[in-house]
Every structure is written in C-alpha cells, then in structure tokens.
Design a protein around this motif. Structure first.
Motif, PDB file in Angstrom:
ATOM      1  N   ILE A 642      -2.647 -11.377  -5.042  1.00 21.28           N
ATOM      2  CA  ILE A 642      -3.679 -11.328  -3.995  1.00 21.28           C
ATOM      3  C   ILE A 642      -4.848 -10.462  -4.459  1.00 21.28           C
ATOM      4  CG2 ILE A 642      -4.202 -10.494  -1.668  1.00 21.28           C
ATOM      5  CD1 ILE A 642      -1.297 -11.227  -0.917  1.00 21.28           C
ATOM      6  N   ALA A 643      -4.521  -9.313  -5.048  1.00 23.82           N
ATOM      7  CA  ALA A 643      -5.569  -8.418  -5.535  1.00 23.82           C
ATOM      8  C   ALA A 643      -6.425  -9.104  -6.598  1.00 23.82           C
ATOM      9  CB  ALA A 643      -4.945  -7.143  -6.096  1.00 23.82           C
ATOM     10  N   GLU A 644      -5.770  -9.837  -7.493  1.00 24.01           N
ATOM     11  CA  GLU A 644      -6.502 -10.525  -8.557  1.00 24.01           C
ATOM     12  C   GLU A 644      -7.371 -11.641  -7.982  1.00 24.01           C
ATOM     13  OE1 GLU A 644      -5.670 -13.144 -12.628  1.00 24.01           O
ATOM     14  OE2 GLU A 644      -3.995 -12.309 -11.489  1.00 24.01           O
ATOM     15  N   ALA A 645      -6.826 -12.414  -7.051  1.00 26.92           N
ATOM     16  CA  ALA A 645      -7.574 -13.538  -6.473  1.00 26.92           C
ATOM     17  C   ALA A 645      -8.797 -13.065  -5.706  1.00 26.92           C
ATOM     18  CB  ALA A 645      -6.662 -14.352  -5.566  1.00 26.92           C
ATOM     19  N   LYS A 646      -8.684 -11.923  -5.023  1.00 29.20           N
ATOM     20  CA  LYS A 646      -9.792 -11.438  -4.197  1.00 29.20           C
ATOM     21  C   LYS A 646     -10.685 -10.447  -4.926  1.00 29.20           C
ATOM     22  CE  LYS A 646      -9.182 -10.583   0.092  1.00 29.20           C
ATOM     23  NZ  LYS A 646      -8.755 -10.001   1.375  1.00 29.20           N
ATOM     24  N   GLY A 647     -10.239  -9.987  -6.100  1.00 25.77           N
ATOM     25  CA  GLY A 647     -11.039  -9.022  -6.847  1.00 25.77           C
ATOM     26  C   GLY A 647     -11.054  -7.647  -6.207  1.00 25.77           C
ATOM     27  N   ILE A 648      -9.903  -7.229  -5.640  1.00 25.56           N
ATOM     28  CA  ILE A 648      -9.808  -5.912  -5.004  1.00 25.56           C
ATOM     29  C   ILE A 648      -8.607  -5.158  -5.576  1.00 25.56           C
ATOM     30  CG2 ILE A 648     -10.900  -6.667  -2.868  1.00 25.56           C
ATOM     31  CD1 ILE A 648      -8.154  -7.018  -1.623  1.00 25.56           C
ATOM     32  N   LYS A 649      -8.476  -3.881  -5.230  1.00 21.29           N
ATOM     33  CA  LYS A 649      -7.366  -3.071  -5.712  1.00 21.29           C
ATOM     34  C   LYS A 649      -6.102  -3.385  -4.901  1.00 21.29           C
ATOM     35  CE  LYS A 649     -10.338   0.785  -7.124  1.00 21.29           C
ATOM     36  NZ  LYS A 649     -10.664   2.219  -6.911  1.00 21.29           N
ATOM     37  N   THR A 650      -4.938  -3.132  -5.518  1.00 20.32           N
ATOM     38  CA  THR A 650      -3.679  -3.368  -4.792  1.00 20.32           C
ATOM     39  C   THR A 650      -3.565  -2.439  -3.588  1.00 20.32           C
ATOM     40  OG1 THR A 650      -2.519  -1.861  -6.299  1.00 20.32           O
ATOM     41  CG2 THR A 650      -2.458  -4.208  -6.837  1.00 20.32           C
ATOM     42  N   ALA A 651      -4.143  -1.235  -3.709  1.00 19.74           N
ATOM     43  CA  ALA A 651      -4.103  -0.296  -2.576  1.00 19.74           C
ATOM     44  C   ALA A 651      -4.818  -0.891  -1.364  1.00 19.74           C
ATOM     45  CB  ALA A 651      -4.750   1.030  -2.971  1.00 19.74           C
ATOM     46  N   THR A 652      -5.898  -1.629  -1.615  1.00 19.59           N
ATOM     47  CA  THR A 652      -6.628  -2.269  -0.519  1.00 19.59           C
ATOM     48  C   THR A 652      -5.789  -3.377   0.106  1.00 19.59           C
ATOM     49  OG1 THR A 652      -8.695  -1.799  -1.683  1.00 19.59           O
ATOM     50  CG2 THR A 652      -8.784  -3.415   0.102  1.00 19.59           C
ATOM     51  N   VAL A 653      -5.048  -4.096  -0.742  1.00 21.65           N
ATOM     52  CA  VAL A 653      -4.166  -5.149  -0.212  1.00 21.65           C
ATOM     53  C   VAL A 653      -3.116  -4.528   0.698  1.00 21.65           C
ATOM     54  CG1 VAL A 653      -2.514  -6.968  -0.794  1.00 21.65           C
ATOM     55  CG2 VAL A 653      -4.531  -6.618  -2.236  1.00 21.65           C
ATOM     56  N   TYR A 654      -2.502  -3.405   0.271  1.00 14.07           N
ATOM     57  CA  TYR A 654      -1.500  -2.732   1.108  1.00 14.07           C
ATOM     58  C   TYR A 654      -2.115  -2.242   2.413  1.00 14.07           C
ATOM     59  CZ  TYR A 654       2.155  -2.810  -2.464  1.00 14.07           C
ATOM     60  OH  TYR A 654       3.125  -3.205  -3.359  1.00 14.07           O
ATOM     61  N   GLN A 655      -3.386  -1.837   2.359  1.00 13.41           N
ATOM     62  CA  GLN A 655      -4.071  -1.408   3.579  1.00 13.41           C
ATOM     63  C   GLN A 655      -4.215  -2.583   4.549  1.00 13.41           C
ATOM     64  OE1 GLN A 655      -7.889   0.467   2.938  1.00 13.41           O
ATOM     65  NE2 GLN A 655      -8.567   0.002   5.025  1.00 13.41           N
ATOM     66  N   HIS A 656      -4.597  -3.754   3.994  1.00 18.41           N
ATOM     67  CA  HIS A 656      -4.694  -4.957   4.829  1.00 18.41           C
ATOM     68  C   HIS A 656      -3.344  -5.301   5.448  1.00 18.41           C
ATOM     69  CE1 HIS A 656      -8.393  -6.572   2.412  1.00 18.41           C
ATOM     70  NE2 HIS A 656      -8.687  -5.525   3.157  1.00 18.41           N
ATOM     71  N   LEU A 657      -2.291  -5.221   4.650  1.00 19.08           N
ATOM     72  CA  LEU A 657      -0.956  -5.555   5.138  1.00 19.08           C
ATOM     73  C   LEU A 657      -0.528  -4.608   6.251  1.00 19.08           C
ATOM     74  CD1 LEU A 657       0.780  -6.308   1.707  1.00 19.08           C
ATOM     75  CD2 LEU A 657       0.019  -7.978   3.409  1.00 19.08           C
ATOM     76  N   THR A 658      -0.875  -3.345   6.088  1.00 17.60           N
ATOM     77  CA  THR A 658      -0.554  -2.356   7.128  1.00 17.60           C
ATOM     78  C   THR A 658      -1.254  -2.699   8.434  1.00 17.60           C
ATOM     79  OG1 THR A 658      -0.250  -0.620   5.471  1.00 17.60           O
ATOM     80  CG2 THR A 658      -0.685   0.098   7.731  1.00 17.60           C
ATOM     81  N   GLU A 659      -2.528  -3.063   8.337  1.00 20.51           N
ATOM     82  CA  GLU A 659      -3.287  -3.423   9.538  1.00 20.51           C
ATOM     83  C   GLU A 659      -2.739  -4.694  10.179  1.00 20.51           C
ATOM     84  OE1 GLU A 659      -7.118  -3.643   7.807  1.00 20.51           O
ATOM     85  OE2 GLU A 659      -7.450  -1.473   7.786  1.00 20.51           O
ATOM     86  N   LEU A 660      -2.282  -5.618   9.372  1.00 22.96           N
ATOM     87  CA  LEU A 660      -1.698  -6.847   9.895  1.00 22.96           C
ATOM     88  C   LEU A 660      -0.382  -6.581  10.617  1.00 22.96           C
ATOM     89  CD1 LEU A 660      -2.438  -9.172   6.833  1.00 22.96           C
ATOM     90  CD2 LEU A 660      -3.397  -9.457   9.137  1.00 22.96           C
ATOM     91  N   VAL A 661       0.432  -5.696  10.056  1.00 21.13           N
ATOM     92  CA  VAL A 661       1.700  -5.327  10.706  1.00 21.13           C
ATOM     93  C   VAL A 661       1.408  -4.634  12.037  1.00 21.13           C
ATOM     94  CG1 VAL A 661       3.738  -3.854  10.550  1.00 21.13           C
ATOM     95  CG2 VAL A 661       3.003  -5.188   8.558  1.00 21.13           C
ATOM     96  N   ASN A 662       0.441  -3.713  12.043  1.00 28.28           N
ATOM     97  CA  ASN A 662       0.095  -2.988  13.275  1.00 28.28           C
ATOM     98  C   ASN A 662      -0.414  -3.937  14.351  1.00 28.28           C
ATOM     99  OD1 ASN A 662       0.815  -0.501  12.225  1.00 28.28           O
ATOM    100  ND2 ASN A 662      -1.250  -0.067  11.445  1.00 28.28           N
ATOM    101  N   ALA A 663      -1.048  -5.062  13.901  1.00 27.76           N
ATOM    102  CA  ALA A 663      -1.580  -6.040  14.857  1.00 27.76           C
ATOM    103  C   ALA A 663      -0.561  -7.128  15.181  1.00 27.76           C
ATOM    104  CB  ALA A 663      -2.858  -6.657  14.304  1.00 27.76           C
ATOM    105  N   ASP A 664       0.680  -6.959  14.726  1.00 24.11           N
ATOM    106  CA  ASP A 664       1.752  -7.932  14.956  1.00 24.11           C
ATOM    107  C   ASP A 664       1.444  -9.306  14.351  1.00 24.11           C
ATOM    108  OD1 ASP A 664       3.083  -5.969  16.245  1.00 24.11           O
ATOM    109  OD2 ASP A 664       2.986  -6.858  18.252  1.00 24.11           O
ATOM    110  N   LYS A 665       0.615  -9.361  13.305  1.00 25.93           N
ATOM    111  CA  LYS A 665       0.279 -10.625  12.653  1.00 25.93           C
ATOM    112  C   LYS A 665       1.142 -10.885  11.430  1.00 25.93           C
ATOM    113  CE  LYS A 665      -4.550 -10.877  14.157  1.00 25.93           C
ATOM    114  NZ  LYS A 665      -5.967 -10.970  13.701  1.00 25.93           N
ATOM    115  N   LEU A 666       1.844  -9.869  10.951  1.00 24.29           N
ATOM    116  CA  LEU A 666       2.751 -10.017   9.815  1.00 24.29           C
ATOM    117  C   LEU A 666       4.129  -9.585  10.261  1.00 24.29           C
ATOM    118  CD1 LEU A 666       3.355 -10.571   6.840  1.00 24.29           C
ATOM    119  CD2 LEU A 666       2.614  -8.241   6.311  1.00 24.29           C
ATOM    120  N   THR A 667       5.085 -10.520  10.228  1.00 27.74           N
ATOM    121  CA  THR A 667       6.429 -10.227  10.731  1.00 27.74           C
ATOM    122  C   THR A 667       7.524 -10.435   9.688  1.00 27.74           C
ATOM    123  OG1 THR A 667       6.631 -12.487  11.553  1.00 27.74           O
ATOM    124  CG2 THR A 667       5.744 -10.843  13.074  1.00 27.74           C
TER     125      THR A 667
END
Length: 721
Positions: A642-667
């Motif tokens: 995901i980080a490679e496809a979007k051109g972002i750091k893995t830490a940013t991907v984990y941040q997105h995942l955290t926000e998705l879990v908090n929003a109940d969008k990732l289960t």
C-alpha cells in the motif's frame, strides 16, 4: 506483487477454480469484470502447463493471456518479442497497473541487464520481455534455480517461412523445448493463415498444442478503399480525417520514403503537427519521431511499413494507406493499429495501378515469387471488391461472416446484387470433379470449354461441367470466382501449386444447393468513384465537451509522470467516464478498465473535473486517503505494498488503518497485525503502560503499536455479553 495463488498446483484444480482466480486478478489489476472471448481458456491451458498457439487480432487482448499466468504463478513469464520499442511499451503498461515487469535488451547497459537478471532469480519480476537473439544467449546460462512459469512467443508468425514477416532469428527458438521441456510454450500472433500456424507449431516443436483462433473481426474500424483520387484530393481527404479526430492521432502509410516525406511536408505546410518515419532516418531520429507520436505531441506520423510493429498505442483513431500494401496480412495488421481500445476508428486506402506495378517488381525480386504473387493478387481483388470488405478480410483468415458488416464503403454504397447460386454451383462442382487439382485459370478454361492441350491431356474436357459457363467471358468468371474465394466458399492452397479447394462452408453450400448472392460483375475501370464529401464538423455535444476536458486532464497527468497518455487511461475508459460520470472514488473504481492502482492514483483529478463540469462542489474531503488505503487493503495489498502504491511511508499507512478502526470501517485485522504482535502489545500495555510506545518502538514498525491499541478499543466497544 506476488499473490498467495502462486503456491498452488493448478493442475489439481478444476477449470472453474482456475477461472475464478484468474478473474480476480483481471478485476484487481486491469479493472475488467469479464474476459474477452478465448482469453480465459488460453489462461487455463497455460496454468495446466500445456502448449498452445493463439491467434487473436491486433488489440484482441493477447497480452492478458500470458500476463495473468504471471500473476497466478510462482515463476516468471518470459515473453519473446521482436522489437525493443514494443518491449518498453508493454513494460510501462504493466508497471502502470502495478505488475512488476522488466526488459533485457541491447540498449540498456550491461550493469542494468545484470541487475534485472538478479531480480529475476529472486522472484521480484513477474514478466520479462526479451528478444529472441538475447533469449538464446541468456537461457544457455540459466539453471534450475530459475522458476519459469511460461514462455510466450509474441509475433510468432515471424518463425514461419509462410509468414508475411519471416525473421531468421526466430527459427532457433526450438531450443526452448530442448532446454526446458517441461515449461509450457504459448505462441501468439495476430496474422497467420492455416499454413503459417501449422508451421509455427512445428518450428517450435510444441507438444500436442491446442489451437485458439479468436475472431479476426474488428467491427469498430470502418473500412474504405478509393481508386486514385489524385494528389490534391488525397491530401484534402487526409486533412478531413485529421480534423475529425483533432485531439487524437493517426498514421499515413506510404510505399516509399519519398512518398512519406512529401505527405509529411504538405501536412506541416497546412499547419498540422506531423512527423516522418522511415528506415533512411538515423536511429535517434526514428526514436524521437516515435516518442512524439506515442506521447501525443503530434497528430500524424507519415511512415513506411518500417513503422508500427513496436507500437502498442491504444488510442490511434485512424490509418490511411497512401498506397496499396503488398498482401492482406500486412494490410490487416496495419489497420489493426487503429482502435486497439475498442473505440471507433477508420481505415482508408488509396489504390492505383501504379501501386500494382511497383509491388509486382518487389514480388519478382523476392525469394518466394509464386506465393507472393498470389498474395498480391488477393490484395488487388480486395481493393477492387464489390463485396463487403470485412467479409473479404475475414474469409482470407478462414473466418466466415454470413452477413454484410454495414461499416465499409461497399456496404454504405452497395453495388447491384444478383442471384449467383448457379454460378457458384458450376464453379464448385468443376473443382470437385477435377479432384481439387486446378488453379483459377484452368478452372475458367474448363467452365468456358477451352481446348488447350494441357486441359485435354488431363481429361478435363470429359467432365460434366466442361463448357457449362460458355455464356460468360474469362474476365466475368475471374471476377465471380474471386468473389467465391472472398465469401469463404473456396480457398487457395498455396502449398499445393495454388490449387483451388472447397472449404467446409463451400461443401455445405454445394450439398444443400444453398442460395449465393453475388455482386454483378462490372469491369473495375468502369466503376464510378465513390464519393467522399468533406464532413462538416458539428457543434460539440455536452458529452463531447466532457470528453475533451477529461483528455486534457489525462494529458497533464501523462506529462507529469512522463508516460504516454493512453497508459494513464485509454480512450475507451475515458468514454466510460463520460458515460457514467463518477463523482466519488467508489463509483470511479467501478468503471470498466480501471484497476485498484489506477483508482488510487487517478480518481481525484478525474472526479474533480467531472464534478466541476456538473456544477458540483469539488471538495472531496480529507478522509479519502484513508478510503484509498482501505480499498487497497481489501484488494489484498499488504502494508508495504500500500505504501509503495500510494507513494507514502508505512507509518502513514498504519495511521490510516488506526483511523479506519476507530471509525469502525476496518473490522478484519488479520492482514495488518499478527496474533503474536497483538498479544505482545497487550502484554506491554498491561505491564508497562507508561513506557508502551518507547518499548514497542524498538520492536515494531512505527505506527503499529498505536494500531494495536485501536484494535483493543474496537474489541471492547463491540464485546458481546
């Protein structure tokens, strides 16, 4: 990116199971919901590690047949290709879809080629493009550690002496089966008659190959032929075509270098952006001309037949032949460079007797004079045909179209039709009664009751149909027999002295006495010239305006990424965007031809343009980057991918995942954190809560400890009694 499917022994799966996995890859990487005809069957054959010969038209989807196996397999797919330009084009297209690919060739440094070969052994490349000469050199060095899933021989007609583009370098490819007897071989071509495809299988020493013949019909291409309209009128008609497709590109094929240079100059004098391409230019000049054409910097390339085989540009909208090609194979291949994306395109050919004289001189100097002379005759008959031109083309490749196409000049301005059943039955009956051992001239002499010595010596004056056609001239019979060949009732056996044979279709018509409709014979010189009035450009409709806007967006993206515009999105996909007008990421991702990687990379600029066109708010919201991450995650991408496809750091991907879990969008958390990592995080959170991040920061990727806590909170929120 390697798929979990790669560890599967596909020979143990059913066809439906293989098809399901192949379809998932098609949707994921290419954005299509279904395969084109035969693609799925070819892929299944390859995954069962069996040989095949694949005939599909230009733009018919041959590359998917070997690219999908590369995504499903543990090994690499080796693609043999004749031109470096084509290799680079294909590699760029694969990379744009998120598929690791590379090419080894003489224009790259030895260091670059060595690095690619190292990546090959480590499994980091899924598809390798290579020339036949380079392959023969490299594969002598390869050992059993290299996992090869498939050899795909592109432009396979080059291996056959019967092919229209025979290349001696291809003839040694039988070495593949000697060195790698258990690796399947897939031979692919867009143009091969029966003799050529049989020769392909024999030359490559394929084991019980299955032949896949796709339809050669390209209904999106309109076809027309015009008797020499004169120099000024030719130029005016070419100008009209350019004006009709002002935002797109096309090719003018010329017989000579001088002809290409003359038309290029005249078009540039009229203000069109044109370049010339022929073998007399330096390599640098040819490369620059091709680059400008591929990138859409010019509208026209005026070229000899040296141009085009290495072009995979999907949005060429028109092809003009300033002169008649030397055979139907060449003509079909060259017009096939238009409309590869499936959108409408046009092909126009200008024809003169001077072309015949020049081409005949080429034939006389060739090494296969008899064969090439017959093929030139078939091309001349196509140019002078009074039948639907698409039916003539298809019958040449042994494909029967039982109705007129409605998209060629003959169909749009049809000649007078007659009941030709008796004519057809007389001709076919005579062929059968001679044991299918005569050519056209002898057949006509038999029908007209001629008494020349060879005819009498062979006893043809005693067969029932001798003299049955005395009421027609030699020219009339020649014209009608040509129509019977073009309709697919009769074929010419080039390898048997050009004898005439009845096809299966012809035998059925003869047995059933079926009705045959022909065009009334009129000497070609007496036919009126078909009109080609200048098309007045209409006012743009809203859909056409949106099309131009989206093409401009595409051009800006292409220039920013230094790739040809059609590698961003094809014209066909742009048309689908105009049709559906997606206004968010989800609807954009559902458009045919847009895979996951292109959804993430391109949805924002295109959706913004569509929303602006519709008068909607163009603000897309700050949470959409997380939605992109979720889309890729649900599609099977891991955090690093995901980080490679979007051109972002893995830490940013984990941040997105955290926000998705908090929003109940990732289960489903199994793909983003292991059970061991989660249990370790919970133990530290319980025993050392104040030093949680400091302790785990040295053990886990940045952002993962925070994700673990978010998952814990999610489980507490959704805990059931």
């Amino acid at each position: 990116m390697r798929s979990d499917n790669s560890k599967i022994d596909y020979r143990s799966l059913t066809d439906d199971e293989i098809a399901s996995k192949a379809w998932a890859m098609l949707a994921r990487f290419y954005g299509y919901s279904s395969f084109r005809p035969l693609q799925q069957d070819v892929i299944i054959r390859a995954m069962r590690r069996l040989d095949s010969v694949v005939l599909m038209p230009t733009g018919g989807g041959k590359s998917v047949c070997y690219q999908i196996p590369a995504l499903l397999s543990s090994g690499v797919v080796i693609v043999v290709s004749p031109l470096i330009a084509l290799m680079h084009d294909q590699v760029a297209a694969l990379i744009s879809n998120g598929i690791p690919a590379a090419t080894v060739n003489s224009l790259q440094s030895d260091e670059d080629n060595r690095e690619i070969m190292e990546q090959l052994y480590t499994g980091r490349i899924r598809v390798l493009y290579i020339s036949p000469e380079r392959l023969l050199l490299e594969m002598e060095r390869w050992n059993s550690d290299l996992d090869i899933a498939l050899f795909a021989i592109d432009e396979a007609h080059c291996i056959s002496q019967w092919g229209h583009d025979f290349r001696p370098g291809y003839t040694r490819l039988s070495r593949i089966k000697e060195l790698f007897p258990h690796v399947p071989v897939m031979a692919l071509t867009a143009t091969a008659d029966r003799l050529t495809r049989e020769d392909i299988a024999a030359q490559l020493r394929l084991e019980d190959p299955r032949l896949f013949i796709g339809s050669f019909d390209r209904p999106n291409i309109s076809i027309s032929v015009q008797v020499n309209p004169g120099k000024s009128r030719r130029l005016r008609q070419i100008s009209d075509i350019i004006d009709r497709h002002r935002g797109d590109s096309g090719i003018v094929y010329c017989m000579s270098r001088k002809g290409a240079e003359d038309i290029d100059k005249q078009l540039r004098d009229r203000g069109y952006r044109s370049v010339v391409y022929h073998a007399g230019l330096t390599a640098a000049e040819r490369t620059e001309a091709q680059r400008r054409f591929i990138n859409g910097d010019v509208q026209v390339v005026c070229a000899t037949v040296a141009f085009g085989m290495g072009i995979d540009k999907s949005n060429i909208r028109w092809v003009v032949h300033n002169n008649m090609p030397r055979n139907i194979e060449c003509y079909y291949q060259e017009i096939g460079r238009a409309g590869r994306d499936g959108a409408s395109a046009e092909a126009v050919m200008f024809y003169s007797y001077a072309d015949i004289a020049t081409l005949q001189s080429f034939v006389d100097d060739s090494g296969q004079q008899a064969l090439n002379s017959e093929k030139l005759q078939r091309m001349k008959e196509f140019a002078e045909s009074s039948l639907c031109r698409r039916r003539v083309l298809l019958s040449y490749f042994n494909e029967i179209l039982d109705h007129d196409c409605g998209n060629c000049d003959v169909c749009l301005s049809p000649p007078e039709r007659i009941d030709g059943t008796v004519i057809a039955l007389k001709a076919m009956s005579a062929i059968v009664r001679t044991g299918e051992n005569v050519g056209i001239t002898m057949l006509i002499d038999i029908l007209r009751g001629a008494s020349r010595q060879e005819l009498v010596q062979r006893g043809y004056d005693r067969i029932k149909t001798y003299g049955a056609g005395r009421d027609m001239s030699f020219a009339q019979w020649n014209g009608y027999i040509s129509q019977l060949i073009q309709l697919g009732l009769i074929e010419i056996a080039y390898n048997e002295g050009n004898h005439l044979k009845l096809t299966a279709y012809g035998r059925k018509v003869l047995a059933d006495r079926s009705e045959v409709t022909l065009a009334r014979y009129i000497p070609f010189e007496s036919r009126g010239k078909r009109s080609s009035a200048k098309v007045t450009e209409p006012q743009l409709t809203p859909a056409q305006r949106l099309m131009e806007i989206l093409k401009e967006v595409r051009l800006k993206l292409a220039r920013k990424e230094a790739v040809p515009p059609y590698l961003v999105l094809s014209d066909k996909v742009i048309q689908e965007l105009v049709r559906f007008e997606p206004v968010d990421m989800e609807s954009f991702s559902r458009v045919e031809g847009i895979g996951e990687r292109k959804t993430v990379r391109y949805w924002r600029p295109f959706v913004t343009a569509i929303r602006r066109f519709k008068g909607m708010d163009v603000k897309l919201g700050n949470g959409m980057s997380q939605e992109e991450t979720l889309l890729l995650l649900n599609s099977g991408y891991d955090v690093a991918a995901i980080a490679e496809a979007k051109g972002i750091k893995t830490a940013t991907v984990y941040q997105h995942l955290t926000e998705l879990v908090n929003a109940d969008k990732l289960t489903d958390f199994s793909t983003v954190i292991t059970r061991e990592q989660y249990l370790r995080a919970m133990n530290v959170a319980k025993s050392n809560p104040t030093e949680y991040y400091e302790i785990l920061g040295n053990e886990m990727p940045s952002g993962l400890p925070r994700l673990a806590l978010a998952i814990s909170d999610f489980l507490l929120r959704h805990k059931t009694d």
